[in-house]
Design a protein around this motif. Structure first.
Motif, PDB file in Angstrom:
ATOM      1  N   HIS A 128       0.962  -1.228   0.224  1.00  0.00           N
ATOM      2  CA  HIS A 128       0.066  -0.064   0.019  1.00  0.00           C
ATOM      3  C   HIS A 128       0.784   1.283  -0.092  1.00  0.00           C
ATOM      4  CE1 HIS A 128      -4.015  -1.709   0.206  1.00  0.00           C
ATOM      5  NE2 HIS A 128      -3.531  -2.653   1.456  1.00  0.00           N
ATOM      6  N   LEU A 129       1.976   1.264   0.728  1.00  0.00           N
ATOM      7  CA  LEU A 129       2.992   2.387   0.784  1.00  0.00           C
ATOM      8  C   LEU A 129       3.602   2.599  -0.572  1.00  0.00           C
ATOM      9  CD1 LEU A 129       4.471   2.153   4.086  1.00  0.00           C
ATOM     10  CD2 LEU A 129       2.950   3.740   3.557  1.00  0.00           C
ATOM     11  N   LYS A 130       3.855   1.572  -1.151  1.00  0.00           N
ATOM     12  CA  LYS A 130       4.584   1.714  -2.386  1.00  0.00           C
ATOM     13  C   LYS A 130       3.580   2.201  -3.519  1.00  0.00           C
ATOM     14  CE  LYS A 130       8.424  -1.584  -2.078  1.00  0.00           C
ATOM     15  NZ  LYS A 130       9.121  -2.820  -2.478  1.00  0.00           N
ATOM     16  N   ALA A 131       2.489   1.718  -3.505  1.00  0.00           N
ATOM     17  CA  ALA A 131       1.266   2.008  -4.454  1.00  0.00           C
ATOM     18  C   ALA A 131       0.998   3.483  -4.312  1.00  0.00           C
ATOM     19  CB  ALA A 131       0.133   1.242  -4.396  1.00  0.00           C
ATOM     20  N   GLY A 132       0.965   4.107  -3.016  1.00  0.00           N
ATOM     21  CA  GLY A 132       0.536   5.615  -2.592  1.00  0.00           C
ATOM     22  C   GLY A 132       1.798   6.329  -3.055  1.00  0.00           C
ATOM     23  N   ALA A 133       2.938   5.878  -2.817  1.00  0.00           N
ATOM     24  CA  ALA A 133       4.083   6.705  -3.576  1.00  0.00           C
ATOM     25  C   ALA A 133       4.091   6.790  -4.893  1.00  0.00           C
ATOM     26  CB  ALA A 133       5.359   6.202  -2.654  1.00  0.00           C
ATOM     27  N   GLU A 134       3.720   5.606  -5.584  1.00  0.00           N
ATOM     28  CA  GLU A 134       3.585   5.820  -6.930  1.00  0.00           C
ATOM     29  C   GLU A 134       2.598   6.868  -7.562  1.00  0.00           C
ATOM     30  OE1 GLU A 134       3.249   1.871  -8.856  1.00  0.00           O
ATOM     31  OE2 GLU A 134       5.122   1.374  -7.936  1.00  0.00           O
ATOM     32  N   LYS A 135       1.431   6.723  -6.878  1.00  0.00           N
ATOM     33  CA  LYS A 135       0.527   7.576  -6.982  1.00  0.00           C
ATOM     34  C   LYS A 135       0.862   9.259  -7.274  1.00  0.00           C
ATOM     35  CE  LYS A 135      -3.407   4.699  -6.077  1.00  0.00           C
ATOM     36  NZ  LYS A 135      -4.511   4.545  -5.328  1.00  0.00           N
ATOM     37  N   ILE A 136       1.568   9.699  -6.243  1.00  0.00           N
ATOM     38  CA  ILE A 136       2.062  11.039  -5.876  1.00  0.00           C
ATOM     39  C   ILE A 136       3.496  11.378  -6.425  1.00  0.00           C
ATOM     40  CG2 ILE A 136       0.312  11.257  -3.969  1.00  0.00           C
ATOM     41  CD1 ILE A 136       2.574  11.180  -2.034  1.00  0.00           C
ATOM     42  N   GLN A 137       4.087  10.359  -6.796  1.00  0.00           N
ATOM     43  CA  GLN A 137       5.545  10.510  -7.383  1.00  0.00           C
ATOM     44  C   GLN A 137       5.483  11.750  -8.468  1.00  0.00           C
ATOM     45  OE1 GLN A 137       7.300   7.057  -8.889  1.00  0.00           O
ATOM     46  NE2 GLN A 137       9.208   7.910  -9.113  1.00  0.00           N
ATOM     47  N   TYR A 138       4.962  11.643  -9.382  1.00  0.00           N
ATOM     48  CA  TYR A 138       4.926  12.750 -10.515  1.00  0.00           C
ATOM     49  C   TYR A 138       4.715  14.335  -9.793  1.00  0.00           C
ATOM     50  CZ  TYR A 138       3.875  15.289 -14.865  1.00  0.00           C
ATOM     51  OH  TYR A 138       4.154  16.431 -15.662  1.00  0.00           O
ATOM     52  N   ASP A 139       3.519  14.422  -9.072  1.00  0.00           N
ATOM     53  CA  ASP A 139       3.198  15.729  -8.541  1.00  0.00           C
ATOM     54  C   ASP A 139       4.251  16.012  -7.547  1.00  0.00           C
ATOM     55  OD1 ASP A 139       0.522  15.535  -9.934  1.00  0.00           O
ATOM     56  OD2 ASP A 139      -0.416  14.725  -7.978  1.00  0.00           O
ATOM     57  N   VAL A 140       4.998  15.195  -6.734  1.00  0.00           N
ATOM     58  CA  VAL A 140       5.992  15.772  -6.053  1.00  0.00           C
ATOM     59  C   VAL A 140       7.262  16.228  -6.923  1.00  0.00           C
ATOM     60  CG1 VAL A 140       7.765  14.812  -4.290  1.00  0.00           C
ATOM     61  CG2 VAL A 140       5.211  14.204  -4.135  1.00  0.00           C
ATOM     62  N   VAL A 141       7.641  15.471  -7.961  1.00  0.00           N
ATOM     63  CA  VAL A 141       8.653  15.842  -8.591  1.00  0.00           C
ATOM     64  C   VAL A 141       8.655  17.322  -9.462  1.00  0.00           C
ATOM     65  CG1 VAL A 141       9.914  15.294 -10.689  1.00  0.00           C
ATOM     66  CG2 VAL A 141       9.500  13.634  -9.061  1.00  0.00           C
ATOM     67  N   GLN A 142       7.051  17.534  -9.982  1.00  0.00           N
ATOM     68  CA  GLN A 142       6.591  18.638 -10.424  1.00  0.00           C
ATOM     69  C   GLN A 142       6.682  19.865  -9.414  1.00  0.00           C
ATOM     70  OE1 GLN A 142       6.352  19.269 -13.567  1.00  0.00           O
ATOM     71  NE2 GLN A 142       7.123  16.806 -13.952  1.00  0.00           N
ATOM     72  N   MET A 143       6.277  19.560  -8.254  1.00  0.00           N
ATOM     73  CA  MET A 143       6.368  20.613  -7.300  1.00  0.00           C
ATOM     74  C   MET A 143       7.672  20.878  -6.855  1.00  0.00           C
ATOM     75  SD  MET A 143       5.030  20.458  -3.225  1.00  0.00           S
ATOM     76  CE  MET A 143       6.128  19.296  -2.771  1.00  0.00           C
ATOM     77  N   LEU A 144       8.725  19.916  -6.757  1.00  0.00           N
ATOM     78  CA  LEU A 144      10.089  20.411  -6.531  1.00  0.00           C
ATOM     79  C   LEU A 144      10.654  21.019  -7.532  1.00  0.00           C
ATOM     80  CD1 LEU A 144      11.276  16.997  -4.668  1.00  0.00           C
ATOM     81  CD2 LEU A 144      11.071  19.119  -3.699  1.00  0.00           C
ATOM     82  N   LEU A 145      10.335  20.837  -8.965  1.00  0.00           N
ATOM     83  CA  LEU A 145      11.182  21.379  -9.839  1.00  0.00           C
ATOM     84  C   LEU A 145      10.434  22.825 -10.029  1.00  0.00           C
ATOM     85  CD1 LEU A 145      10.942  18.516 -12.935  1.00  0.00           C
ATOM     86  CD2 LEU A 145      12.921  19.815 -11.813  1.00  0.00           C
ATOM     87  N   LYS A 146       9.189  23.035  -9.772  1.00  0.00           N
ATOM     88  CA  LYS A 146       8.423  24.516  -9.619  1.00  0.00           C
ATOM     89  C   LYS A 146       9.342  25.273  -8.723  1.00  0.00           C
ATOM     90  CE  LYS A 146       4.629  26.870  -8.842  1.00  0.00           C
ATOM     91  NZ  LYS A 146       3.181  26.781  -8.263  1.00  0.00           N
ATOM     92  N   HIS A 147       9.319  24.659  -7.661  1.00  0.00           N
ATOM     93  CA  HIS A 147      10.166  25.374  -6.316  1.00  0.00           C
ATOM     94  C   HIS A 147      11.579  25.770  -6.886  1.00  0.00           C
ATOM     95  CE1 HIS A 147       6.728  26.152  -3.832  1.00  0.00           C
ATOM     96  NE2 HIS A 147       6.582  24.799  -4.074  1.00  0.00           N
ATOM     97  N   VAL A 148      12.342  24.633  -7.388  1.00  0.00           N
ATOM     98  CA  VAL A 148      13.676  24.925  -7.069  1.00  0.00           C
ATOM     99  C   VAL A 148      13.997  25.821  -8.573  1.00  0.00           C
ATOM    100  CG1 VAL A 148      15.815  23.692  -8.490  1.00  0.00           C
ATOM    101  CG2 VAL A 148      14.317  22.802  -6.583  1.00  0.00           C
ATOM    102  N   THR A 149      13.070  25.907  -9.600  1.00  0.00           N
ATOM    103  CA  THR A 149      13.743  26.843 -10.709  1.00  0.00           C
ATOM    104  C   THR A 149      12.853  28.111 -10.786  1.00  0.00           C
ATOM    105  OG1 THR A 149      11.492  25.671 -11.895  1.00  0.00           O
ATOM    106  CG2 THR A 149      13.747  24.754 -12.382  1.00  0.00           C
ATOM    107  N   THR A 150      12.055  28.494  -9.679  1.00  0.00           N
ATOM    108  CA  THR A 150      11.358  29.543  -9.533  1.00  0.00           C
ATOM    109  C   THR A 150      12.291  30.668  -8.935  1.00  0.00           C
ATOM    110  OG1 THR A 150       9.250  28.821  -9.248  1.00  0.00           O
ATOM    111  CG2 THR A 150       9.328  30.912  -8.507  1.00  0.00           C
ATOM    112  N   VAL A 151      12.524  31.856  -9.398  1.00  0.00           N
ATOM    113  CA  VAL A 151      13.530  32.724  -8.742  1.00  0.00           C
ATOM    114  C   VAL A 151      12.738  34.055  -8.309  1.00  0.00           C
ATOM    115  CG1 VAL A 151      15.313  34.499  -9.466  1.00  0.00           C
ATOM    116  CG2 VAL A 151      15.237  32.345 -10.646  1.00  0.00           C
ATOM    117  N   LYS A 152      12.983  34.302  -6.972  1.00  0.00           N
ATOM    118  CA  LYS A 152      12.445  35.182  -6.258  1.00  0.00           C
ATOM    119  C   LYS A 152      13.483  36.321  -5.702  1.00  0.00           C
ATOM    120  CE  LYS A 152       8.488  32.431  -4.391  1.00  0.00           C
ATOM    121  NZ  LYS A 152       7.819  31.990  -3.092  1.00  0.00           N
ATOM    122  N   ASN A 153      12.775  37.637  -5.691  1.00  0.00           N
ATOM    123  CA  ASN A 153      13.717  38.525  -5.219  1.00  0.00           C
ATOM    124  C   ASN A 153      13.385  38.896  -3.923  1.00  0.00           C
ATOM    125  OD1 ASN A 153      15.174  38.700  -7.534  1.00  0.00           O
ATOM    126  ND2 ASN A 153      13.715  40.304  -8.438  1.00  0.00           N
TER     127      ASN A 153
END
Length: 79
Positions: free
Chosen positions: A54-79
């Motif tokens: 169940h844990l592995k299945a849950g991780a697979e379901k949200i894996q894409y969203d977590v990667v997208q969120m991390l990429l968004k926060h890493v590549t966003t530049v704030k002043n």
């Protein structure tokens, strides 16, 4: 003297019978508890496997969203 010997023999016989009964009871309890622990171990292993699945299945379901969120926060530049 004969009655004393007879009483001693009866006492020894009763002690031997009691000792045998206690030993049988101990062996019965020991076999019951060891059988239960084997069943408990197997049940716990099965429950653990189900939870891991169940844990592995849950991780697979949200894996894409977590990667997208991390990429968004890493590549966003704030002043």
């Amino acid at each position: 003297m004969a009655r004393l010997r007879q009483a001693k023999e009866e006492a020894e016989r009763e002690i031997a019978e009691h000792r045998a009964q206690v030993e049988r009871e101990f062996q019965r309890k020991l076999s019951e508890s060891s059988g239960d622990s084997g069943a408990n171990v197997k049940r716990l292993e099965q429950e653990t496997e189900v939870k891991i699945h169940h844990l592995k299945a849950g991780a697979e379901k949200i894996q894409y969203d977590v990667v997208q969120m991390l990429l968004k926060h890493v590549t966003t530049v704030k002043n």
